[in-house]
Structure formats: C-alpha cells, structure tokens
Design an enzyme around this catalytic site. Structure first.
Site, PDB file in Angstrom:
ATOM      1  N   ARG A  44       0.814  -1.250   0.073  1.00  0.00           N
ATOM      2  CA  ARG A  44       0.128  -0.042   0.049  1.00  0.00           C
ATOM      3  C   ARG A  44       0.865   1.274  -0.121  1.00  0.00           C
ATOM      4  NH1 ARG A  44      -2.953   3.188   3.821  1.00  0.00           N
ATOM      5  NH2 ARG A  44      -1.810   2.189   5.636  1.00  0.00           N
ATOM      6  N   ASN A  54       7.809   0.642   0.710  1.00  0.00           N
ATOM      7  CA  ASN A  54       8.059  -0.547  -0.206  1.00  0.00           C
ATOM      8  C   ASN A  54       8.745  -0.211  -1.686  1.00  0.00           C
ATOM      9  OD1 ASN A  54       6.063  -2.219   1.259  1.00  0.00           O
ATOM     10  ND2 ASN A  54       4.538  -0.688   0.824  1.00  0.00           N
ATOM     11  N   ARG A 103      -5.487  -2.422  -6.322  1.00  0.00           N
ATOM     12  CA  ARG A 103      -6.772  -2.659  -5.242  1.00  0.00           C
ATOM     13  C   ARG A 103      -7.660  -1.487  -5.035  1.00  0.00           C
ATOM     14  NH1 ARG A 103      -3.460  -2.500   0.488  1.00  0.00           N
ATOM     15  NH2 ARG A 103      -2.264  -3.917  -0.479  1.00  0.00           N
ATOM     16  N   SER A 112      -7.455  -0.836   6.876  1.00  0.00           N
ATOM     17  CA  SER A 112      -7.950  -2.121   6.118  1.00  0.00           C
ATOM     18  C   SER A 112      -6.948  -3.163   6.606  1.00  0.00           C
ATOM     19  CB  SER A 112      -7.708  -1.855   4.575  1.00  0.00           C
ATOM     20  OG  SER A 112      -8.717  -0.980   4.434  1.00  0.00           O
ATOM     21  N   SER A 114      -4.880  -6.868   6.047  1.00  0.00           N
ATOM     22  CA  SER A 114      -4.345  -7.783   5.134  1.00  0.00           C
ATOM     23  C   SER A 114      -5.187  -8.800   4.515  1.00  0.00           C
ATOM     24  CB  SER A 114      -2.815  -8.507   5.605  1.00  0.00           C
ATOM     25  OG  SER A 114      -2.022  -7.509   5.912  1.00  0.00           O
ATOM     26  N   GLN A 135       5.504 -10.550   2.560  1.00  0.00           N
ATOM     27  CA  GLN A 135       5.618  -9.750   2.932  1.00  0.00           C
ATOM     28  C   GLN A 135       6.763  -8.968   2.633  1.00  0.00           C
ATOM     29  OE1 GLN A 135       3.336  -8.438   4.726  1.00  0.00           O
ATOM     30  NE2 GLN A 135       2.683 -10.104   6.392  1.00  0.00           N
ATOM     31  N   ARG A 193      15.364 -20.651  36.213  1.00  0.00           N
ATOM     32  CA  ARG A 193      15.766 -20.240  34.892  1.00  0.00           C
ATOM     33  C   ARG A 193      16.661 -21.003  34.079  1.00  0.00           C
ATOM     34  NH1 ARG A 193      15.235 -14.460  34.583  1.00  0.00           N
ATOM     35  NH2 ARG A 193      16.791 -14.430  32.868  1.00  0.00           N
TER      36      ARG A 193
END
Length: 436
Positions: A44, A54, A103, A112, A114, A135, A193
């Site tokens: 997007r 992106n 889109r 929105s 995914s 991704q 631990r």
C-alpha cells in the site's frame, strides 16, 4: 513457472512413479485441474512509519524488489503479483517483473486488514487456488524458503503454512493492581531459569510469508485447517517497520540477502560511463572561456580497487561531449583503463567475443536512456542516484551516491562485496560436500 511439471515416462512403473503420481494428485484441485499457485505481495502507498517504504532503496534495490526476485526465482508460482493503490509502486513492481493487482479504495485504508485485501484479490482472480502472501518488508527471503514451505501444502496436504523464527526470550506480563503496576512471568519459572542450551525456545511469527488455500481465505482465515509452520533461521528473519530498522536491515541483507541466480563471482569486466558516471554532467566555464569538468578521487580509487581484484575496467565516452572525451583519455592513461567511444550493445557484443566473455561476466555502470539495453543485459548493472527514471527502472543496483560524487566507488565496492559473498558461499558448499 510452476514446480509441478508433467509425469516422467518410464518403461515400467516403480515406487518413483507412485510418488510422482501422488504428488501430482495433491497439486490438483477438486475438478482435476492443476492448482494455480499465486504469490501476492501487499504494498500500500500510505505507509505511516516510513513513507513509501515498499519502493525505498535498500542496498540499491527497491524494498519489494528483494521479495519479488525471490518469488520469481523460486519457480513455484504460476503468477507473482503486487497489490497496490499507488502509481509509483505499480511502476516499480512491473519493472521488477511482477504483475499488478490495483486494489480498490475500500481495502486501501489505514484500517484495512491484509486479509480483506487478499480476499478482494481472490474474488477478482477465481482461477487462483493457493495464495502465498509474502511480506515486502522481509528482504532476506530466499527462493528455497518458499519452495520448502510450499511443499508442505502441495506434497504434505496442509491447508496453511506460515513462517516462524525460534526465539529464546523470557517474557513477562504487566499486571496492574490498584494505582501501581507489577509483573509476572509468562514462559519461565524465575526460580529455575533454564540455560539457553537447555531450552528449545519458542516459535514466533516472523511475518515473512503466509500460505493459505483459497477455501480457507474465503472463510476469513490465513491460518487454519491442517496447519504447519516453516522455521527460518534468525539471520533471514528481518522485518522493517520504523526508520531505525532500516540501517540494520541494509547490513543484514548485504550479508544474507538473495542476489539472484547469476554467478557474480565470474564478473571480469566493468564498463563505466565517464559522463554521468565519473562526472556529474556539469561543464564549468573559466573566465577565459575554457570548459572544465571535475572528477572525484574516491571514484578513481574505486577503479584501482577493482583492478587489484582482477576485474578489468574500461571507460566509455561519447564523441558528442569533447570535454569528457579529453578527460577520459587522461583517465585512461592514469588508470591504465582501455577507452571506448560511442559504444552500444552491438559494440559490447563484439568486445566480449574478442575477450571471450559472456554478458553475465560483465558489469555496466550507465546513466541514461542510451544505456538501457546494456543495463538489462549485463550480469550486474548500476546507475547513480540521480539517473533518469528510465535508467533507474532498467538497472539491478541504484547507488546512494550521485554521479561524479562517489557512485563509481560505491558500485565497485558493491561488485567486490558480491564477489566475496559468492566465493564464501562456494567455500561453504565445498565444506558441506566434504563433511556429508
């Protein structure tokens, strides 16, 4: 290209024939047709953390370009798509070799999900049977990760597969009591631990990819049915959300990223443009009317670095720019580089025949539309940061530096880094063969 293929013909059936037949059946849908497997990368344009992240350059490549390359080279997808609402992202996606799903505004909002975007894609592409949601912010993804993960669906019959990484983090939960806050352990006993080597750790989603069947997505799920996880090593589990992640991711991708199928260790020649590569394209006039240009000593040092490692460097100049031609002649004498004038793809072909080289053994640093063919053909190509869009879209690497201000040095270092990386991988593969 799909990984399925036709059944091999053999003179008589054996166990391999049975296994091939079973694999093929698992790759068929309910109608008996081969299932269409699509990679879908969501990109997007309205990213708030890092605007247009992106397509921001990471180690010289647009961020989404790293995963598009891995998806295409995996050869397990029938189609590779980028879903976007932004014109510039669409251009970059197509330049990287992906198809584009434009889109709708309804699934392009900040709110929105995914899943909503993926569901829209499946509605508009009814022939797709399996979606691999990859991704864009996972630049260390390799083809083998996708190949092995998809086998869990096509050969093992899972409905969904997602990527994870193993973490050894002790987690605590915030507990609010009255006006204050305290905490309590979530995954350990503080009195006992465990040592790291005595604890298997926990599987955590790393967000690299989510595979799901069409039926599962239509039900509103990316994970469900018969599920499986695919574990990735920590060095490949890189995610980018905010600015501080960027320099870390860049160093990681230079070391662990996937740079394509070309054997970059075989590069033997760099063709470097003088005007727009070694110079910034500006011509300076003295008070006496003489024309001058400038070069950066970092760039000439970069040429020497390549020569020391056995990479020949040739300088390219144009007869239309006499000042650059004169400079190129002086640089040629100073660096020992051969000088070529008015060179295009045909002349480079002839040059390579004379030297016994193939395009994959040639690196090319250009800067404009006239260089597009060579940028596309070269095994490794680069342009300065300020090159025109037509050159930026054709190249494999975009320098952070502009022309005449260190771009040649940077591209030379990039070549040497990839050669070193490829040689290191060859040595590791040799060691593995010796061990096993």
């Amino acid at each position: 290209m799909s990984a399925s293929g036709d059944l091999k013909k053999r003179p008589c059936p054996g166990i391999e024939d049975v296994q091939d037949s079973q694999t093929t059946k698992k790759r068929l849908n309910e109608d008996g047709k081969k299932r269409h497997i699509a990679a879908l990368i969501l990109a997007r344009g309205g990213s708030k953390g890092i605007p247009l992240k992106n397509i921001k350059l990471l180690a010289g490549v647009p961020l989404l370009g790293w995963v598009v390359r891995a998806a295409i080279d995996s050869q397990v997808f029938d189609s590779v798509w980028v879903s976007t609402d932004h014109d510039e992202i669409e251009k970059v996606a197509k330049a990287c070799g992906a198809q584009v799903h434009r889109r709708s505004p309804e699934v392009s909002k900040d709110s929105s999900s995914s899943l909503e975007t993926i569901q829209e894609f499946t509605r508009l592409n009814p022939d797709v049977d399996i979606i691999g949601n990859i991704q864009a912010t996972s630049p260390c993804l390799h083809p083998h990760h996708l190949q092995e993960a998809l086998e869990l669906m096509t050969q093992k019959g899972h409905d969904s597969v997602f990527s994870v990484v193993r973490r050894h983090h002790f987690r605590w939960q915030e507990v609010k009591k009255g006006g204050g806050a305290s905490t309590e352990a979530l995954n350990l006993d503080p009195s006992r631990r465990p040592r790291r080597q005595d604890w298997a750790g926990e599987l955590v989603e790393n967000g690299s990819f989510y595979f799901a069947s069409r039926q599962l997505i239509n039900k509103g799920l990316l994970q469900g049915g018969k599920m499986a996880y695919y574990e990735m090593l920590p060095e490949y589990s890189v995610d980018i959300d905010v600015d501080i992640d960027w320099p870390v991711a860049e160093q990681r991708v230079l070391r662990y990223g996937y740079f394509g199928t070309d054997k970059l260790e075989a590069i033997k020649l760099l063709l470097c443009k003088v005007s727009g590569g070694l110079t910034d394209g500006q011509v300076y006039l003295t008070t006496g009317g003489e024309e001058m240009v400038s070069i950066n000593t970092r760039d000439t040092t970069g040429i020497v670095m390549l020569q020391r490692e056995g990479v020949e460097v040739m300088l390219l100049c144009s007869s239309e720019t006499p000042v650059s031609s004169s400079l190129a002649e002086r640089l040629s004498k100073r660096t020992g580089c051969e000088l070529l004038q008015d060179v295009g793809p045909g002349q480079v072909d002839e040059l390579m025949r004379r030297k016994g080289l193939a395009w994959k053994e040639v690196a090319y640093l250009g800067n404009d539309e006239v260089d597009v063919d060579c940028l596309n053909l070269a095994g490794l190509s680069g342009v300065p940061r300020d090159a025109p869009v037509v050159a930026l879209n054709a190249t494999k690497y975009v320098c952070h530096s502009p022309a005449g201000h260190g771009a040649v040095r940077e591209f030379g270092e990039h070549i040497l880094l990839l050669i070193k990386k490829a040689k290191s991988k060859m040595e590791q593969d040799h060691i593995r063969r010796d061990l096993f």
